[in-house]
Design a protein around this motif. Structure first.
Motif, mmCIF file in Angstrom:
data_model
loop_
_atom_site.group_PDB
_atom_site.id
_atom_site.type_symbol
_atom_site.label_atom_id
_atom_site.label_comp_id
_atom_site.label_asym_id
_atom_site.label_seq_id
_atom_site.Cartn_x
_atom_site.Cartn_y
_atom_site.Cartn_z
ATOM 1 N N LEU A 1 0.803 -1.223 0.000
ATOM 2 C CA LEU A 1 0.000 0.000 0.000
ATOM 3 C C LEU A 1 0.836 1.274 0.000
ATOM 4 C CD1 LEU A 1 -2.677 -1.036 2.653
ATOM 5 C CD2 LEU A 1 -2.868 -1.172 0.158
ATOM 6 N N ALA A 2 2.057 1.214 0.534
ATOM 7 C CA ALA A 2 2.889 2.414 0.613
ATOM 8 C C ALA A 2 4.356 2.013 0.625
ATOM 9 C CB ALA A 2 2.555 3.227 1.865
ATOM 10 N N THR A 3 5.207 2.917 0.103
ATOM 11 C CA THR A 3 6.607 2.579 -0.082
ATOM 12 C C THR A 3 7.473 3.830 0.014
ATOM 13 O OG1 THR A 3 8.146 1.447 -1.588
ATOM 14 C CG2 THR A 3 6.453 2.828 -2.599
ATOM 15 N N ASN A 4 8.775 3.627 0.087
ATOM 16 C CA ASN A 4 9.759 4.681 -0.148
ATOM 17 C C ASN A 4 11.086 4.021 -0.491
ATOM 18 O OD1 ASN A 4 11.163 4.090 2.246
ATOM 19 N ND2 ASN A 4 10.495 5.905 3.331
ATOM 20 N N PRO A 5 12.087 4.780 -0.951
ATOM 21 C CA PRO A 5 13.327 4.148 -1.421
ATOM 22 C C PRO A 5 14.105 3.417 -0.334
ATOM 23 C CG PRO A 5 13.108 6.347 -2.356
ATOM 24 C CD PRO A 5 12.045 6.213 -1.306
ATOM 25 N N ASP A 6 14.157 3.946 0.879
ATOM 26 C CA ASP A 6 14.997 3.354 1.914
ATOM 27 C C ASP A 6 14.398 2.090 2.513
ATOM 28 O OD1 ASP A 6 16.957 5.327 1.670
ATOM 29 O OD2 ASP A 6 15.981 6.626 3.132
ATOM 30 N N CYS A 7 13.089 2.049 2.617
ATOM 31 C CA CYS A 7 12.402 0.881 3.170
ATOM 32 C C CYS A 7 11.173 0.632 2.303
ATOM 33 C CB CYS A 7 12.004 1.136 4.627
ATOM 34 S SG CYS A 7 11.263 -0.290 5.448
ATOM 35 N N PRO A 8 11.306 -0.196 1.268
ATOM 36 C CA PRO A 8 10.258 -0.296 0.239
ATOM 37 C C PRO A 8 8.887 -0.737 0.736
ATOM 38 C CG PRO A 8 12.321 -1.207 -0.569
ATOM 39 C CD PRO A 8 12.505 -0.966 0.897
ATOM 40 N N VAL A 9 8.828 -1.438 1.861
ATOM 41 C CA VAL A 9 7.519 -1.844 2.399
ATOM 42 C C VAL A 9 7.192 -0.931 3.577
ATOM 43 C CG1 VAL A 9 6.138 -3.677 3.429
ATOM 44 C CG2 VAL A 9 7.833 -4.232 1.662
ATOM 45 N N GLN A 10 6.394 0.092 3.316
ATOM 46 C CA GLN A 10 5.970 1.018 4.368
ATOM 47 C C GLN A 10 4.578 0.689 4.898
ATOM 48 O OE1 GLN A 10 7.398 3.494 6.061
ATOM 49 N NE2 GLN A 10 9.372 3.297 5.053
ATOM 50 N N ALA A 11 3.769 0.031 4.086
ATOM 51 C CA ALA A 11 2.444 -0.387 4.548
ATOM 52 C C ALA A 11 1.920 -1.476 3.626
ATOM 53 C CB ALA A 11 1.464 0.788 4.571
ATOM 54 N N ALA B 1 -0.682 -3.220 8.215
ATOM 55 C CA ALA B 1 0.617 -3.103 8.873
ATOM 56 C C ALA B 1 1.364 -1.918 8.284
ATOM 57 C CB ALA B 1 1.426 -4.386 8.695
ATOM 58 N N THR B 2 1.977 -1.117 9.154
ATOM 59 C CA THR B 2 2.783 0.014 8.700
ATOM 60 C C THR B 2 4.158 -0.051 9.341
ATOM 61 O OG1 THR B 2 2.197 1.579 10.475
ATOM 62 C CG2 THR B 2 0.710 1.466 8.572
ATOM 63 N N GLN B 3 5.172 0.318 8.567
ATOM 64 C CA GLN B 3 6.507 0.458 9.132
ATOM 65 C C GLN B 3 6.638 1.786 9.859
ATOM 66 O OE1 GLN B 3 9.329 -1.980 8.943
ATOM 67 N NE2 GLN B 3 9.469 -0.631 10.716
ATOM 68 N N PHE B 4 6.021 2.833 9.323
ATOM 69 C CA PHE B 4 6.072 4.144 9.960
ATOM 70 C C PHE B 4 5.136 4.182 11.170
ATOM 71 C CE2 PHE B 4 2.867 4.404 6.556
ATOM 72 C CZ PHE B 4 1.773 4.932 7.218
ATOM 73 N N HIS B 5 5.373 5.173 12.017
ATOM 74 C CA HIS B 5 4.531 5.385 13.189
ATOM 75 C C HIS B 5 3.381 6.311 12.802
ATOM 76 C CE1 HIS B 5 7.227 3.567 16.192
ATOM 77 N NE2 HIS B 5 8.211 4.066 15.467
#
Length: 241
Positions: free
Chosen positions: A166-176, A185-189
């Protein structure tokens, strides 16, 4: 109607109390609408899935990738309880949102893999929704790219079977990601305000997330960050479930 519950997995009680308050504020709930269970002290009760209609799992200084032989009895027990919640949510028996440390436990339990190759520094980062994220009933109302807070030493390497990124970025491709319609599940807070995040940084300033000497510089970046979208995910979760 049964309430939702905040699942505490932080041994540090000052940080845990503040995290609980942040979740309640973001979700627009009081202590009767969002109850609390502390898995660092108590086991998940047998009636958990009838007592509560959904679960939001907070962060933790624990790492799912730690050597099992180095994990305390308490960490192993709470990871087993989080795995029970992940199984129930993945099957549609309950709803759950796992954040930060929790994403690692859920990913592992459901057959994905996590790795130390995707850490992110403490502070604000940009997160971008995927096409599926923009169409998702919870994340779809968020801005396509938004700022969120991260501080972690591990990340998801491969998704569980059937999971939707559902969400990504370059440093940690699985953000949600989402599994089915009821496990998120989300990696970010998603819960802290900038001020709350700096207060949490104070608790963990010597835990290896950042150089303690850089606290003032990082805190200034955090306080200046335009963090508006992540808490809307929590409000949407509360509305949906």
């Amino acid at each position: 109607m049964a309430p939702l519950v905040y699942v505490c997995v932080r041994p540090q009680q000052v940080a845990a109390e503040a995290e609980y308050a942040s979740f309640r504020s973001a979700m627009g709930l009081d202590e009767t609408g969002l109850e609390r269970i502390d898995l660092t002290r108590d086991a998940l009760p047998d009636d958990a899935f009838t007592r509560w209609r959904g679960f939001v799992v907070g962060g933790s200084p624990y790492n799912a990738t730690d050597d099992p032989d180095s994990k305390s009895e308490g960490q192993l027990r709470l990871e087993a309880d989080l795995a029970r919640i992940a199984d129930a949510a993945a099957s549609g028996s309950t709803a759950a949102l796992f954040t930060c440390f929790g994403i690692g436990v859920a990913t592992t339990r459901l057959g994905g893999t996590i790795s130390r190759d995707f850490p992110e520094d403490t502070g604000p980062t940009d997160v971008t929704l995927t096409d599926a994220g923009r169409a998702d009933r919870l994340l779809g109302s968020l801005a396509p790219t938004f700022t969120a807070f991260t501080a972690h030493k591990e990340g998801t390497e491969t998704l569980p079977a059937g999971a939707v990124l559902l969400a990504t970025n370059p440093d940690c491709p699985v953000q949600a990601y989402r599994v089915g319609d009821t496990l998120y599940a989300t990696q970010f807070h998603p819960e802290p305000t900038p001020q709350a995040f700096t207060e949490r940084m104070t608790v963990y300033r010597n835990d290896g997330y950042f150089d303690a000497a850089d606290y003032d510089r990082i805190a200034a970046r955090v306080l200046a960050a335009p963090v508006t979208e992540p808490s809307r995910l929590l409000a949407a979760f509360a509305d949906a479930f």
